[in-house]
Design a protein around this motif. Structure first.
Motif, PDB file in Angstrom:
ATOM      1  N   GLY A   1     -26.312  11.823  16.445  1.00 57.70           N
ATOM      2  CA  GLY A   1     -24.974  11.243  16.301  1.00 57.70           C
ATOM      3  C   GLY A   1     -24.953   9.741  16.190  1.00 57.70           C
ATOM      4  O   GLY A   1     -23.945   9.165  15.787  1.00 57.70           O
ATOM      5  N   ARG A   2     -26.053   9.085  16.532  1.00 59.37           N
ATOM      6  CA  ARG A   2     -26.124   7.617  16.443  1.00 59.37           C
ATOM      7  C   ARG A   2     -26.769   7.148  15.149  1.00 59.37           C
ATOM      8  O   ARG A   2     -27.031   5.961  14.985  1.00 59.37           O
ATOM      9  CB  ARG A   2     -26.897   7.068  17.639  1.00 59.37           C
ATOM     10  N   GLN A   3     -27.028   8.079  14.242  1.00 57.68           N
ATOM     11  CA  GLN A   3     -27.714   7.699  13.005  1.00 57.68           C
ATOM     12  C   GLN A   3     -26.926   6.686  12.188  1.00 57.68           C
ATOM     13  O   GLN A   3     -27.494   5.727  11.664  1.00 57.68           O
ATOM     14  CB  GLN A   3     -27.974   8.943  12.151  1.00 57.68           C
ATOM     15  N   VAL A   4     -25.614   6.890  12.078  1.00 54.95           N
ATOM     16  CA  VAL A   4     -24.808   6.022  11.213  1.00 54.95           C
ATOM     17  C   VAL A   4     -24.794   4.579  11.717  1.00 54.95           C
ATOM     18  O   VAL A   4     -25.107   3.654  10.956  1.00 54.95           O
ATOM     19  CB  VAL A   4     -23.374   6.579  11.069  1.00 54.95           C
ATOM     20  N   PRO A   5     -24.432   4.306  12.985  1.00 51.15           N
ATOM     21  CA  PRO A   5     -24.470   2.908  13.430  1.00 51.15           C
ATOM     22  C   PRO A   5     -25.879   2.322  13.420  1.00 51.15           C
ATOM     23  O   PRO A   5     -26.058   1.120  13.148  1.00 51.15           O
ATOM     24  CB  PRO A   5     -23.890   2.953  14.849  1.00 51.15           C
ATOM     25  N   LEU A   6     -26.894   3.144  13.702  1.00 52.63           N
ATOM     26  CA  LEU A   6     -28.268   2.645  13.654  1.00 52.63           C
ATOM     27  C   LEU A   6     -28.651   2.279  12.225  1.00 52.63           C
ATOM     28  O   LEU A   6     -29.290   1.246  11.985  1.00 52.63           O
ATOM     29  CB  LEU A   6     -29.230   3.703  14.200  1.00 52.63           C
ATOM     30  N   ALA A   7     -28.240   3.111  11.261  1.00 54.39           N
ATOM     31  CA  ALA A   7     -28.516   2.810   9.851  1.00 54.39           C
ATOM     32  C   ALA A   7     -27.790   1.538   9.418  1.00 54.39           C
ATOM     33  O   ALA A   7     -28.347   0.704   8.697  1.00 54.39           O
ATOM     34  CB  ALA A   7     -28.090   3.983   8.968  1.00 54.39           C
ATOM     35  N   ALA A   8     -26.541   1.367   9.859  1.00 56.33           N
ATOM     36  CA  ALA A   8     -25.798   0.149   9.530  1.00 56.33           C
ATOM     37  C   ALA A   8     -26.461  -1.079  10.146  1.00 56.33           C
ATOM     38  O   ALA A   8     -26.505  -2.154   9.537  1.00 56.33           O
ATOM     39  CB  ALA A   8     -24.351   0.266  10.016  1.00 56.33           C
TER      40      ALA A   8
END
Length: 357
Positions: free
Chosen positions: A63-70
């Motif tokens: 679930g933290r993939q998106v902010p980590l990718a950003a």
């Protein structure tokens, strides 16, 4: 090598042409290249020291993939965004994470902005992270996915030319004093006060020359292989950025000095279209066009709204591996990234047109 030769001849030319060329080369090295090198040496050194595997970390993030990718995307340079592109091609992250990274990244133009307008960078980069994260979450919430893969990543390591230990040593030897003098100038000091103007100019020209040589004998892509030493990776990626910065500086300065160019009246006449123009330029692969847009902003020609639109729309050098690994997904992600770029850029244009002038 032909490009390096032409730049060398321009620097050696007599009169105003040579003087202008040499000054822009010195400015590019102290103002941008030295800081790029310092940041990359630190980043890759820490990565090697702690044996950190970012791809595996992203796979487990869920679930933290998106902010980590950003967060990876907003890092200056294209390395973080390329990591996300590779992770998506390997099936480790979703399409929302890919969009988040490509929206958030400003590519190598971020180095130029940090060096020349840190006040703007302090606003733009956090905003890009926020917009990238929200865009990725919205993409996932709407169920937007990448097209079926038609190509796959290759583990083959490209052949290299001109790679020697001496080259890397020369790079570090010129970057360290360049970083010290660039930091002194950024802090308001005068580097010429102790060494003399001629010595400072000689260091700047030597630094640019080393970057040209490294770039001329490096592969035709920005990113070094992850198994290379931190110094080799920093040398090749700094040189890639440095050559584009020199080209952007010279293109603008030649147009002003020799062509009498004054873009301010022209851009003032088409002010409402400037964010759209900058966003369209952002669709071009690579960091060169984006560095030129940032150069125009730094010189007071473009408004912040246009710079912001370009930063959100451009994918930097990350678009090259994205096209190579997943051309359909790259095209779709680029199109999707245009939506937040248009919305945010024109919101700033309409609500705060004089912001960060």
């Amino acid at each position: 090598m032909a490009v390096a030769l032409v730049l060398g001849l321009l620097a050696a030319a007599p009169g105003t042409l040579g003087t202008t060329t040499r000054q822009m080369m010195v400015d590019a090295f102290f103002g941008v290249s030295a800081f790029v090198a310092g940041a990359l040496l630190l980043l890759y050194g820490l990565e090697r020291l702690f044996a950190f595997d970012m791809a595996e970390t992203m796979r487990r993030a869920r679930g933290r993939q998106v902010p980590l990718a950003a967060l990876l995307g907003v890092m200056p340079g294209c390395g973080g965004a390329v990591v996300v592109v590779a992770a998506h091609a390997a099936g480790n992250v979703g399409f929302g994470a890919l969009v988040a990274a490509l929206v958030a990244t400003m590519g190598d133009a971020a180095f130029l902005l940090l060096a020349r307008r840190p006040d703007t960078a302090a606003v733009l980069l956090p905003l890009a992270f926020l917009v990238g994260t929200l865009s990725g979450w919205i993409v996932d919430a709407l169920g937007i996915t990448a097209p079926a893969r038609t190509r796959h990543a290759s583990s083959a390591r490209p052949q290299r030319l001109g790679r020697t230990r001496g080259r890397d040593v020369a790079f570090v030897a010129v970057v360290l004093p360049g970083l010290a003098l660039g930091t002194l100038a950024l802090a308001g000091g005068d580097p010429a006060e102790g060494l003399g103007a001629d010595a400072v100019a000689a260091i700047g020209l030597l630094g640019t020359a080393v970057c040209l040589v490294v770039w001329a004998f490096s592969p035709l892509r920005a990113m070094a292989h992850e198994d290379d030493s931190p110094i080799t990776r920093a040398a090749e990626e700094t040189s890639f950025v440095g050559v584009w910065v020199v080209g952007a500086f010279l293109a603008y300065e030649y147009a002003v000095v020799f062509g009498g160019l004054d873009l301010a009246p022209l851009f003032a006449a088409v002010a409402p279209a400037l964010p759209l123009i900058a966003i369209a330029i952002g669709f071009l692969p690579g960091c060169g066009p984006q560095i030129l847009v940032t150069t125009l902003y730094v010189n007071g020609v473009l408004p912040f709204a246009a710079l912001l639109g370009n930063a959100l729309a451009n994918d930097g050098d990350a678009l090259f591996p994205a096209i190579a690994l997943e051309p359909k997904a790259a095209l779709k992600a680029t199109i999707v990234s245009a939506v937040p770029a248009l919305v945010v850029a024109y919101a700033v244009h309409l609500l705060a047109p004089e912001l960060l002038r």
